[in-house]
Motif scaffolding. Structure first.
Motif, PDB file in Angstrom:
ATOM      1  N   TRP A  38       0.677  -9.684  -5.045  1.00 53.07           N
ATOM      2  CA  TRP A  38       0.341 -10.857  -5.844  1.00 53.07           C
ATOM      3  C   TRP A  38       1.310 -10.962  -7.015  1.00 53.07           C
ATOM      4  O   TRP A  38       1.946  -9.979  -7.400  1.00 53.07           O
ATOM      5  N   ALA A  39       1.446 -12.166  -7.524  1.00 56.54           N
ATOM      6  CA  ALA A  39       2.335 -12.410  -8.659  1.00 56.54           C
ATOM      7  C   ALA A  39       1.848 -13.646  -9.404  1.00 56.54           C
ATOM      8  O   ALA A  39       1.130 -14.481  -8.843  1.00 56.54           O
ATOM      9  N   GLU A  40       2.262 -13.722 -10.650  1.00 62.57           N
ATOM     10  CA  GLU A  40       1.994 -14.923 -11.445  1.00 62.57           C
ATOM     11  C   GLU A  40       3.306 -15.658 -11.597  1.00 62.57           C
ATOM     12  O   GLU A  40       4.337 -15.054 -11.919  1.00 62.57           O
ATOM     13  N   PHE A  41       3.286 -16.958 -11.344  1.00 58.59           N
ATOM     14  CA  PHE A  41       4.489 -17.777 -11.419  1.00 58.59           C
ATOM     15  C   PHE A  41       4.108 -19.132 -11.988  1.00 58.59           C
ATOM     16  O   PHE A  41       3.160 -19.755 -11.507  1.00 58.59           O
ATOM     17  N   ALA A  42       4.822 -19.565 -13.008  1.00 60.05           N
ATOM     18  CA  ALA A  42       4.586 -20.864 -13.650  1.00 60.05           C
ATOM     19  C   ALA A  42       3.124 -21.034 -14.080  1.00 60.05           C
ATOM     20  O   ALA A  42       2.551 -22.112 -13.954  1.00 60.05           O
ATOM     21  N   GLY A  43       2.521 -19.943 -14.549  1.00 56.20           N
ATOM     22  CA  GLY A  43       1.160 -20.015 -15.067  1.00 56.20           C
ATOM     23  C   GLY A  43       0.053 -19.946 -14.030  1.00 56.20           C
ATOM     24  O   GLY A  43      -1.128 -20.035 -14.374  1.00 56.20           O
ATOM     25  N   ASN A  44       0.423 -19.799 -12.773  1.00 56.08           N
ATOM     26  CA  ASN A  44      -0.568 -19.696 -11.700  1.00 56.08           C
ATOM     27  C   ASN A  44      -0.370 -18.392 -10.936  1.00 56.08           C
ATOM     28  O   ASN A  44       0.733 -17.860 -10.873  1.00 56.08           O
ATOM     29  N   CYS A  45      -1.446 -17.913 -10.333  1.00 53.50           N
ATOM     30  CA  CYS A  45      -1.386 -16.683  -9.549  1.00 53.50           C
ATOM     31  C   CYS A  45      -1.316 -17.016  -8.065  1.00 53.50           C
ATOM     32  O   CYS A  45      -1.937 -17.980  -7.596  1.00 53.50           O
ATOM     33  N   TYR A  46      -0.559 -16.207  -7.349  1.00 47.85           N
ATOM     34  CA  TYR A  46      -0.390 -16.350  -5.907  1.00 47.85           C
ATOM     35  C   TYR A  46      -0.525 -14.968  -5.283  1.00 47.85           C
ATOM     36  O   TYR A  46      -0.069 -13.990  -5.859  1.00 47.85           O
ATOM     37  N   GLY A  47      -1.121 -14.889  -4.101  1.00 50.55           N
ATOM     38  CA  GLY A  47      -1.252 -13.598  -3.448  1.00 50.55           C
ATOM     39  C   GLY A  47      -1.426 -13.735  -1.952  1.00 50.55           C
ATOM     40  O   GLY A  47      -1.730 -14.810  -1.436  1.00 50.55           O
ATOM     41  N   THR A  48      -1.246 -12.606  -1.261  1.00 52.68           N
ATOM     42  CA  THR A  48      -1.367 -12.562   0.193  1.00 52.68           C
ATOM     43  C   THR A  48      -2.621 -11.785   0.577  1.00 52.68           C
ATOM     44  O   THR A  48      -2.718 -10.598   0.269  1.00 52.68           O
ATOM     45  N   PRO A  49      -3.563 -12.457   1.263  1.00 51.97           N
ATOM     46  CA  PRO A  49      -4.782 -11.756   1.697  1.00 51.97           C
ATOM     47  C   PRO A  49      -4.456 -10.641   2.683  1.00 51.97           C
ATOM     48  O   PRO A  49      -3.827 -10.860   3.705  1.00 51.97           O
ATOM     49  N   ARG A  50      -4.878  -9.440   2.346  1.00 53.24           N
ATOM     50  CA  ARG A  50      -4.584  -8.245   3.139  1.00 53.24           C
ATOM     51  C   ARG A  50      -5.213  -8.293   4.533  1.00 53.24           C
ATOM     52  O   ARG A  50      -4.556  -8.026   5.534  1.00 53.24           O
ATOM     53  N   LYS A  51      -6.495  -8.616   4.603  1.00 53.16           N
ATOM     54  CA  LYS A  51      -7.245  -8.502   5.859  1.00 53.16           C
ATOM     55  C   LYS A  51      -6.637  -9.355   6.975  1.00 53.16           C
ATOM     56  O   LYS A  51      -6.428  -8.878   8.089  1.00 53.16           O
ATOM     57  N   ALA A  52      -6.335 -10.619   6.683  1.00 53.83           N
ATOM     58  CA  ALA A  52      -5.794 -11.520   7.709  1.00 53.83           C
ATOM     59  C   ALA A  52      -4.455 -11.021   8.242  1.00 53.83           C
ATOM     60  O   ALA A  52      -4.205 -11.055   9.449  1.00 53.83           O
ATOM     61  N   VAL A  53      -3.587 -10.544   7.336  1.00 56.04           N
ATOM     62  CA  VAL A  53      -2.269 -10.049   7.749  1.00 56.04           C
ATOM     63  C   VAL A  53      -2.423  -8.805   8.628  1.00 56.04           C
ATOM     64  O   VAL A  53      -1.826  -8.715   9.706  1.00 56.04           O
ATOM     65  N   GLU A  54      -3.231  -7.855   8.178  1.00 57.95           N
ATOM     66  CA  GLU A  54      -3.399  -6.624   8.953  1.00 57.95           C
ATOM     67  C   GLU A  54      -4.015  -6.900  10.320  1.00 57.95           C
ATOM     68  O   GLU A  54      -3.608  -6.297  11.317  1.00 57.95           O
ATOM     69  N   GLU A  55      -4.967  -7.831  10.392  1.00 63.60           N
ATOM     70  CA  GLU A  55      -5.582  -8.172  11.685  1.00 63.60           C
ATOM     71  C   GLU A  55      -4.557  -8.772  12.635  1.00 63.60           C
ATOM     72  O   GLU A  55      -4.509  -8.424  13.810  1.00 63.60           O
ATOM     73  N   LYS A  56      -3.730  -9.698  12.139  1.00 56.87           N
ATOM     74  CA  LYS A  56      -2.715 -10.333  12.991  1.00 56.87           C
ATOM     75  C   LYS A  56      -1.708  -9.300  13.502  1.00 56.87           C
ATOM     76  O   LYS A  56      -1.329  -9.326  14.669  1.00 56.87           O
TER      77      LYS A  56
END
Length: 189
Positions: free
Chosen positions: A72-90
């Protein structure tokens, strides 16, 4: 495709990552793009769960605290992240998952998922990147200045990645991404 794989696509804002990714997906629909979580408000036409998962900052902070995000990271005042569960399942299902993420997130992936293939998309030059950002006509002068300052920092980190691809010719850049993904390592130039 057989064995699952995580692929990270990073580069400065305006370099063409999104356009390259859309074309890659048209050519290879069996690839899966992870849908990120964000605290920013949806833009016109964006659909929750398709473009992003839109959450509140407290929801996002809870996800971070509970280890639900790969990065996850904060960019331009907003936070963004990658959901772990969906990626690991795929990946467990044998899918190739692509993350289009910022430099901070890519650095986290290097630690949390060291087997990921990490690609950095470079502009032909910083002046060309500035032309592209200005050509989009989406940002204020202050925002353009911030993006370009951030881009200089990002470009200086390109050597941290497995593969660097200069997006000076769209079809050539797309072809180099395909070679990196689908050809033996000896074929990558």
């Amino acid at each position: 495709m057989g064995k699952g794989r995580l692929i990270v696509l990073t580069g400065p804002s305006g370099v063409g990552k999104g356009t390259l990714l859309r074309s890659l997906l048209q050519r290879h629909p069996d690839l899966y793009v992870s849908v990120s979580v964000t605290t920013r408000a949806p833009r016109a036409g964006e659909v929750d769960g398709q473009n992003y998962y839109f959450v509140t900052r407290p929801q996002f902070e809870r996800m971070v605290a509970q280890g639900e995000l790969l990065e996850w990271a904060e960019f331009a005042g907003n936070c963004y992240g990658t959901p772990r569960k969906a990626v690991e399942e795929k990946i467990q299902q044998g899918k190739w998952v692509i993350l289009e993420i910022e430099l901070d997130g890519a650095r986290q992936i290097r630690k949390t998922f060291p087997s990921a293939l990490r690609m950095f998309i470079l502009p032909p030059s910083l002046s060309e990147l500035e032309n592209r950002i200005r050509g989009r006509a989406q940002d204020s002068e202050d925002a353009i200045t911030r993006r370009l300052t951030h881009a200089r920092e990002e470009v200086s980190a390109a050597d941290e990645f497995d593969i660097q691809i200069v997006n000076d010719n769209f079809e050539e850049a797309l072809g180099k991404i395909e070679v990196a993904l689908f050809k033996p390592a000896a074929a990558i130039c």
